[in-house]
Design a protein around this motif. Structure first.
Motif, PDB file in Angstrom:
ATOM      1  N   LEU A  58      36.984  37.189  45.864  1.00  0.00           N
ATOM      2  CA  LEU A  58      35.845  36.542  44.250  1.00  0.00           C
ATOM      3  C   LEU A  58      36.421  37.298  43.267  1.00  0.00           C
ATOM      4  O   LEU A  58      36.307  35.620  42.128  1.00  0.00           O
ATOM      5  CB  LEU A  58      34.875  37.613  44.977  1.00  0.00           C
ATOM      6  N   LYS A  59      36.528  38.250  43.185  1.00  0.00           N
ATOM      7  CA  LYS A  59      37.672  38.508  41.408  1.00  0.00           C
ATOM      8  C   LYS A  59      38.742  38.003  41.228  1.00  0.00           C
ATOM      9  O   LYS A  59      38.140  36.925  40.145  1.00  0.00           O
ATOM     10  CB  LYS A  59      38.173  39.696  42.605  1.00  0.00           C
ATOM     11  N   GLN A  60      38.867  37.673  42.164  1.00  0.00           N
ATOM     12  CA  GLN A  60      40.403  36.680  41.596  1.00  0.00           C
ATOM     13  C   GLN A  60      39.668  34.988  41.201  1.00  0.00           C
ATOM     14  O   GLN A  60      40.466  34.640  40.611  1.00  0.00           O
ATOM     15  CB  GLN A  60      41.579  36.227  43.206  1.00  0.00           C
ATOM     16  N   HIS A  61      38.546  34.460  41.904  1.00  0.00           N
ATOM     17  CA  HIS A  61      38.420  33.273  41.468  1.00  0.00           C
ATOM     18  C   HIS A  61      38.113  32.774  40.145  1.00  0.00           C
ATOM     19  O   HIS A  61      37.760  32.800  39.281  1.00  0.00           O
ATOM     20  CB  HIS A  61      37.295  33.261  42.928  1.00  0.00           C
ATOM     21  N   LYS A  62      37.401  34.286  39.921  1.00  0.00           N
ATOM     22  CA  LYS A  62      36.414  34.740  38.976  1.00  0.00           C
ATOM     23  C   LYS A  62      37.362  35.138  37.412  1.00  0.00           C
ATOM     24  O   LYS A  62      36.821  34.328  36.514  1.00  0.00           O
ATOM     25  CB  LYS A  62      35.718  36.033  39.063  1.00  0.00           C
ATOM     26  N   ARG A  63      38.403  35.889  37.744  1.00  0.00           N
ATOM     27  CA  ARG A  63      39.625  35.664  36.805  1.00  0.00           C
ATOM     28  C   ARG A  63      40.438  34.447  36.643  1.00  0.00           C
ATOM     29  O   ARG A  63      41.139  34.465  35.731  1.00  0.00           O
ATOM     30  CB  ARG A  63      40.662  36.733  37.195  1.00  0.00           C
ATOM     31  N   LYS A  64      39.630  33.648  37.283  1.00  0.00           N
ATOM     32  CA  LYS A  64      40.142  32.153  37.475  1.00  0.00           C
ATOM     33  C   LYS A  64      41.728  32.572  37.741  1.00  0.00           C
ATOM     34  O   LYS A  64      43.475  31.402  37.094  1.00  0.00           O
ATOM     35  CB  LYS A  64      40.501  31.616  36.150  1.00  0.00           C
ATOM     36  N   GLN A  65      42.238  32.764  38.750  1.00  0.00           N
ATOM     37  CA  GLN A  65      43.624  33.064  38.826  1.00  0.00           C
ATOM     38  C   GLN A  65      44.221  32.635  40.021  1.00  0.00           C
ATOM     39  O   GLN A  65      44.887  32.546  40.727  1.00  0.00           O
ATOM     40  CB  GLN A  65      43.796  34.331  39.520  1.00  0.00           C
ATOM     41  N   THR A  66      43.372  31.774  40.816  1.00  0.00           N
ATOM     42  CA  THR A  66      43.743  30.728  41.752  1.00  0.00           C
ATOM     43  C   THR A  66      43.115  29.494  41.225  1.00  0.00           C
ATOM     44  O   THR A  66      41.800  28.502  40.500  1.00  0.00           O
ATOM     45  CB  THR A  66      41.994  30.649  42.537  1.00  0.00           C
TER      46      THR A  66
END
Length: 79
Positions: free
Chosen positions: A28-36
Motif C-alpha cells: 500500500l505504501k508503494q501504491h501511495k508513493r506511485k511506485q507501481t
C-alpha cells in the motif's frame, strides 16, 4: 509466508484495482508513493477490501479468479 488479496478503489474515476502481495502494508505504501505502474495514474484511492491467505499462491489464485469476472458489480458485492 502469508499472502493477501486486496482491492483498491479510486473514487474520482470509479476504478478498481485488484492485487496480491505477501506484505500488504508495504504494498500500500508503494501504491501511495506511485511506485507501481498500474496505479500511478490514479489520483486517489482507498483500500476497500482485503483477504488473508496462508500463502501468496492462494492469494494470487483468488486475484486471478476475481479479475476473470471483469465486473464492477461483483466487486461491489464482495466489499
Amino acid at each position: 509466508m502469508i499472502g493477501w488479496l486486496y482491492i483498491l478503489h479510486s473514487g474520482k474515476s470509479d476504478h478498481y484495482y485488484i492485487g496480491s502481495t505477501n506484505n500488504l502494508e508495504e504494498r500500500l505504501k508503494q501504491h501511495k508513493r506511485k511506485q507501481t505502474y498500474t496505479t500511478a495514474r490514479l489520483q486517489t484511492f482507498t483500500l476497500v477490501y482485503s483477504e488473508k491467505y496462508d500463502n501468496i499462491t492462494e492469494a494470487r489464485l483468488r486475484e486471478k479468479k476475481l479479475k476473470s469476472y471483469k465486473s464492477k458489480k461483483y466487486i461491489r458485492r464482495i466489499r
